[in-house]
Design a protein around this motif. Structure first.
Motif: not given
Length: 239
Positions: A178-193
């Motif tokens: 769902p759009s309110k639950r999703h955020q696409a990001v680039g190679k940054e800290r939001k997906t580092n883990y």
């Protein structure tokens, strides 16, 4: 003249009787005291529990089955049968501590491997809780919308209801989450883990190393090996 029969290997009793023959013609014996059946000088090695415990640990390291067989001195056919049964029994559902509803964040990513040959790519979809570092979602399959949907469905309900999901720009996420639950990001800290976990799993699960002879021949074993590692990883976290 009485014939001496070999004493029982379990209780050392000498109350032994002959009990037919096994498949290769060798004499089978039975202990009257403890009921143990055995042959003298058996060709098949009995694998004790400490050896099995060691194998369970080695399956979590970057060691192919042939290497584990050499280290533990068991036969490769026996080891393959043991691993098949173990992976078949592994739960394919995430086990995480209960969370209260509130502000939650997860990171999602997918990584590829192959089964049987390099033409048969399989994608491992993973979701990781940013706060606890637990793996909270897993699916192994194709990289299309179906795979993203299965990953979303594998999440505990509290994450589907409350969590914000950070992922790369792969369109399948946008089509399912769902759009309110999703955020696409680039190679940054939001997906580092989750990206760090992908590296960890590739280095620990020999079937996932890119240049290897240890890849799975069966999709069932590929799935079992991944779930086996995920469960170990989650239980080893100090939460």
């Amino acid at each position: 003249m009485p014939v001496d029969l070999p004493s029982c290997p379990s209780c050392n009793s000498e109350q032994i009787v002959k009990n037919g023959h096994i498949h290769n013609g060798k004499q089978n014996y039975k202990c009257r005291d403890c009921g143990r059946q055995y042959v003298e000088n058996p060709q098949n090695k009995m694998i004790d529990q400490p050896t099995k415990n060691l194998i369970d640990k080695l399956l979590l390291e970057k060691i192919p089955l042939a290497g584990i067989a050499r280290v533990t001195e068991v036969s490769e056919p026996w080891l393959q049968s043991y691993v098949n049964a173990k992976y078949e029994s592994v739960s394919q559902q995430v086990k995480v501590k209960n969370k209260r509803k509130g502000k939650l964040t997860i990171q999602c990513d997918e990584m590829w491997s192959f089964v049987g040959n390099k033409a048969n790519k399989q994608w491992i979809w993973l979701a990781l809780a940013a706060k606890t570092k637990e793996i909270v979602g897993v699916h192994i399959g194709d990289r299309r919308r179906h795979g993203a949907r299965k990953l979303w469905q594998s999440l505990p309900s509290v994450y589907r209801q409350c969590a914000v999901c950070y992922s790369d720009f792969w369109e399948a996420y946008e089509q399912v989450i769902p759009s309110k639950r999703h955020q696409a990001v680039g190679k940054e800290r939001k997906t580092n883990y989750i990206e760090r976990f992908n590296c960890t799993m590739r280095q620990r699960v020999s079937r996932l190393v890119r240049k290897t002879l240890s890849f799975s021949k069966k999709i069932e074993n590929q799935i079992g090996a991944i779930w086996y590692f995920v469960h170990h990883y989650n239980t080893s976290l100090h939460l």
